[in-house]
Scaffold this active site. Structure first.
Site, PDB file in Angstrom:
ATOM      1  CB  CYS A   2       5.398   3.797   6.110  1.00 31.73           C
ATOM      2  SG  CYS A   2       5.148   5.536   6.473  1.00 31.73           S
ATOM      3  NE  ARG A  27       4.172  -0.710   2.380  1.00 31.81           N
ATOM      4  CZ  ARG A  27       2.948  -1.205   2.410  1.00 31.81           C
ATOM      5  NH1 ARG A  27       2.538  -1.975   1.422  1.00 31.81           N
ATOM      6  NH2 ARG A  27       2.132  -0.923   3.396  1.00 31.81           N
ATOM      7  CD1 TRP A  74       3.647   8.952   0.497  1.00 31.36           C
ATOM      8  CD2 TRP A  74       2.127   8.978   2.146  1.00 31.36           C
ATOM      9  NE1 TRP A  74       2.560   9.673   0.076  1.00 31.36           N
ATOM     10  CE2 TRP A  74       1.618   9.713   1.057  1.00 31.36           C
ATOM     11  CE3 TRP A  74       1.348   8.861   3.296  1.00 31.36           C
ATOM     12  CZ2 TRP A  74       0.372  10.315   1.078  1.00 31.36           C
ATOM     13  CZ3 TRP A  74       0.108   9.467   3.331  1.00 31.36           C
ATOM     14  CH2 TRP A  74      -0.375  10.171   2.223  1.00 31.36           C
ATOM     15  CG  ASN A 100       2.532   1.072   7.256  1.00 27.94           C
ATOM     16  OD1 ASN A 100       2.132   2.181   6.963  1.00 27.94           O
ATOM     17  ND2 ASN A 100       2.076  -0.034   6.687  1.00 27.94           N
ATOM     18  N   GLY A 101       1.517   3.263   9.771  1.00 27.02           N
ATOM     19  CA  GLY A 101       0.159   3.464  10.286  1.00 27.02           C
ATOM     20  C   GLY A 101       0.065   4.814  10.967  1.00 27.02           C
ATOM     21  CD  GLU A 479      -6.537   4.484 -14.504  1.00 28.09           C
ATOM     22  OE1 GLU A 479      -7.153   5.004 -13.563  1.00 28.09           O
ATOM     23  OE2 GLU A 479      -5.373   4.070 -14.383  1.00 28.09           O
ATOM     24  CE  LYS A 483      -2.581   5.708 -13.725  1.00 25.78           C
ATOM     25  NZ  LYS A 483      -3.032   4.591 -12.953  1.00 25.78           N
ATOM     26  CD  GLU A 486      -1.174   8.174 -10.748  1.00 19.20           C
ATOM     27  OE1 GLU A 486      -0.993   8.058  -9.538  1.00 19.20           O
ATOM     28  OE2 GLU A 486      -1.755   7.314 -11.424  1.00 19.20           O
ATOM     29  CG  HIS A 502     -24.536  19.272 -19.258  1.00 22.11           C
ATOM     30  ND1 HIS A 502     -25.763  19.836 -19.547  1.00 22.11           N
ATOM     31  CD2 HIS A 502     -24.524  18.078 -19.899  1.00 22.11           C
ATOM     32  CE1 HIS A 502     -26.461  19.010 -20.301  1.00 22.11           C
ATOM     33  NE2 HIS A 502     -25.727  17.927 -20.533  1.00 22.11           N
ATOM     34  CE  LYS A 600       1.265  -0.258  -7.036  1.00 16.92           C
ATOM     35  NZ  LYS A 600       0.736   0.284  -8.294  1.00 16.92           N
TER      36      LYS A 600
HETATM   37  C1  F6R Z   1      -3.230   5.500  -9.290  1.00 24.39           C
HETATM   38  C2  F6R Z   1      -3.262   4.496  -8.233  1.00 24.39           C
HETATM   39  C3  F6R Z   1      -4.169   4.750  -7.083  1.00 24.39           C
HETATM   40  C4  F6R Z   1      -4.709   3.413  -6.540  1.00 24.39           C
HETATM   41  C5  F6R Z   1      -5.548   3.654  -5.282  1.00 24.39           C
HETATM   42  C6  F6R Z   1      -6.181   2.383  -4.767  1.00 24.39           C
HETATM   43  O1  F6R Z   1      -2.348   5.156 -10.323  1.00 24.39           O
HETATM   44  O2  F6R Z   1      -2.563   3.530  -8.274  1.00 24.39           O
HETATM   45  O3  F6R Z   1      -5.204   5.599  -7.434  1.00 24.39           O
HETATM   46  O4  F6R Z   1      -5.486   2.818  -7.534  1.00 24.39           O
HETATM   47  O5  F6R Z   1      -4.739   4.220  -4.292  1.00 24.39           O
HETATM   48  O6  F6R Z   1      -5.207   1.415  -4.495  1.00 24.39           O
HETATM   49  P1  F6R Z   1      -5.599  -0.111  -4.360  1.00 24.39           P
HETATM   50  O7  F6R Z   1      -5.986  -0.592  -5.698  1.00 24.39           O
HETATM   51  O8  F6R Z   1      -4.357  -0.756  -3.832  1.00 24.39           O
HETATM   52  O9  F6R Z   1      -6.742  -0.174  -3.395  1.00 24.39           O
END
Ligand code: F6R
Length: 605
Positions: A2, A27, A74, A100-101, A479, A483, A486, A502, A600
């Site tokens: 949020c 956010r 969110w 937010n929270g 990673e 990517k 997601e 395995h 984010k």
């Molecule tokens: C994926 C992504 C998330 C963040 C995770 C941690 O593309 O961005 O997996 O890496 O939510 O976020 P931070 O780095 O802000 O702690």
């Protein structure tokens, strides 16, 4: 998650609040709303969906007023809907709140407020707040006192902004969720993150936990929980508004992939001298007492931490990695010779902050490796090391991964220097530090490559995408898969290459695409694993150095990267995987910058 923004000053608030919400949309984007205070009344407009829906709803409405607040959501409590969108108001529309929270005790507060005749319009935890404030106003309290009295009743985490019909002053506070003040010439802002108001000012005050701020037409006043005035440093932020805008790009993600050479140069600038890593936060000798490193992180940052842990082990340091969200339940023993490193782009991820707080209660030192100066992680850790990547808006982290790895490589360099390790580890890390110098230019050649787009088209019908790697190629495989899943919503998994046989091999068919990461080290072993998948009918895309002839000859397709130290080749390979995911998502018409169900900055546990 949020995003909240509030603004008080000269001139209409509406346009600045909308611009702020658009910049905060990363956010959360389930719904958005604004509340404008003018002449003793509060007008609220809110809509399910992205901020564009809110803009459309505001079309043709005149909402004068110099003071107001906004929210982009969110969902945590209650599905996305107009009713659950913030701001929330009391029964008489005298108070509007953006939050937010998570308010943990909202159930009991709601029950008692209902008993006293309050009606609720939403399923959110937040809605109790305006009703609590309204009750205090009814008792004759001033707006500020009513706000404080209501906040005293809350348990949980919150950044709150509140407007009340009898005053232009907006009240805000934070407890467990971020809040930053923006000090402009004509107006003052408070928001979850600085990009919300970067178009209007780059002068900021980072609010501390449990600070209260009142923003009025003539300025702002910060106080503690008991009302005592506080002085907080006023700082200039060195991100400019253009960095946080898309420009000619159709997606922030693509822009941020392309920005990686610049981001890496910023991360490395002035930090290597005469082949030695120089980190302002760690003067020579300051790491000599550290025997163990424990990383805590989530998501992409977890993969960067894994990558960093490989580099530290190559520097001769015992390093382990824990998922932040498991750390409190399965704690690693911590002593005064351990450094706990929280890797977090935003510095606000609730899981990682919780892990950092567990570490803060131990004899260990703590370090935040983050992109956001003034973030909670940076302020709570004993040390902070900034990755200097500039703002990252796309929900899928890209440039921050590369900059995190580069920064952790510097830290590995600092460790070998401080521990006077000598021998192999010093030589190995010396080569990595030399390689860092060539890394930005090497990334430049990869971001311009047309290969990933062609392969995203060629393999768009697969049922699953498995990513394999070993050494630093393993976190890169994880990673790459994260990517891919997601933003395409297709099934993608990452594995240590040797692990395939395995169990996961049972899933491999001719509809599976294998993406194998080669680094120039132990590639022959990865090739065995690749052949095991090929013999079950899978097609293989290899990603690795131009010079890996055996790999190129074995796989169906190959994305090559320039020659570099194997420890850094993973960063280059990862850029190809970012592009592969990006193009695959574009072909499928996905919402690349705002994938479904994600946000984010995950500020709830
Ligand atoms: C994926 C992504 C998330 C963040 C995770 C941690 O593309 O961005 O997996 O890496 O939510 O976020 P931070 O780095 O802000 O702690």
């Amino acid at each position: 998650m949020c995003g909240i923004i509030a603004r008080v000053g000269n001139g209409g608030a509406l346009e600045e609040l909308m611009a702020g919400l658009e910049n905060l949309e990363y956010r959360g984007y389930d719904s958005a709303g604004i509340a404008i205070q003018s002449g003793g009344t509060i007008e609220v407009c809110k809509r399910e969906g992205e901020t564009s829906e809110l803009r459309a709803a505001l079309e043709g409405r005149s909402l004068p007023g110099n003071s107001g607040l906004g929210h982009t959501r969110w969902s945590t409590h209650g599905r996305p809907s107009d009713a659950n969108a913030h701001p929330h108001t009391d029964c008489q529309n005298r108070v509007a709140v953006a939050h937010n929270g998570i308010i943990q005790n909202h159930g009991s507060l709601r029950a008692e407020l209902r008993e006293r005749g309050h009606r609720f319009e939403s399923e959110t935890d937040t809605e109790v707040v305006p009703h609590l404030i309204a009750e205090e106003l009814d008792l004759g309290m001033s707006p500020e006192a009513a706000f404080r009295a209501a906040v005293d009743r809350l348990e949980g985490s919150y950044a709150l902004a509140v407007t009340i019909d009898s005053t232009e002053t907006v009240f805000a506070t934070r407890h467990g969720s971020p809040l930053v003040l923006g000090v402009g010439y004509d107006a003052t802002y408070v928001a979850s993150d600085a990009p919300a108001f970067l178009d209007f000012t780059d002068t900021v005050v980072y609010l501390e936990e449990d600070d209260y701020v009142a923003i009025a037409p003539d300025g702002y006043r910060i106080t503690d929980a008991s009302g005592t005035p506080l002085e907080r440093p006023v700082e200039s932020i060195n991100w400019d508004a253009g960095d946080a805008q898309k420009g000619a790009y159709s997606h922030f993600m693509r822009k941020e992939i392309d920005e990686q050479p610049v981001a890496l140069r910023q991360a490395l600038e002035g930090r290597i001298e005469d082949g030695t890593a120089t980190l302002e936060q760690f003067p020579p000798g300051s790491l000599s007492d550290i025997e163990h490193v424990v990383f805590v992180a989530c998501g992409t940052s977890y993969h960067a931490a894994m990558y960093g842990s490989v580099l530290l082990r190559r520097a001769g340091v015992t390093a382990t990695v824990a998922r932040s969200n498991e750390f409190a339940y399965d704690p690693t023993p911590l002593d005064d010779r351990t450094l706990v490193i929280a890797v977090t782009q935003s510095g606000e991820t609730a899981d990682t902050l919780a892990a950092l707080r567990v570490a803060a209660g131990s004899p260990s030192r703590t370090l935040a490796v983050t992109n956001v100066v003034g973030s909670t992680a940076a302020r709570e850790a004993d040390h902070s090391l900034f990755i200097q990547a500039g703002p990252e808006i796309g929900v899928a982290a890209t440039k921050t991964f590369s900059s995190q790895v580069a920064t952790l490589a510097l830290l590995a360099g600092r460790f070998v220097a401080d521990r006077d390790s000598g021998g192999d580890s010093t030589d190995r890390i010396g080569r990595v530090l030399d390689g860092l110098d060539r890394l930005p230019a090497a990334v430049e050649t990869v971001v311009g490559s047309a290969g990933p787009e062609a392969l995203a088209r060629e393999f768009s019908d697969a049922s699953s995408y498995f990513f394999l790697g070993r050494g630093v190629g393993y976190p890169v495989a994880l990673e790459g898969a994260l990517k891919f899943k997601e933003i395409t919503y297709d099934h993608a998994e990452g594995f240590a290459a040797g692990e395939l046989k395995h169990g996961p091999l049972a899933l491999v068919t001719e509809d599976t695409v294998i993406v194998a990461v080669f680094t120039g080290r132990h590639d022959e072993k990865t090739l065995h694993n690749v052949r095991e998948a090929q013999s079950r009918g899978a097609s293989v895309i290899g990603v690795g150095p131009e010079s890996a002839v055996a790999a190129r000859d074995t796989v169906e397709e190959y994305l090559s990267v320039p020659a570099l130290e194997p420890e850094l080749v993973g960063v280059l390979a990862n850029v190809h995987l970012q592009l592969l995911a990006y193009h695959a998502a574009a072909i499928r018409g996905r919402s690349i910058d705002k994938p479904r169900n994600l946000a984010k900055s995950v500020t709830v546990e």
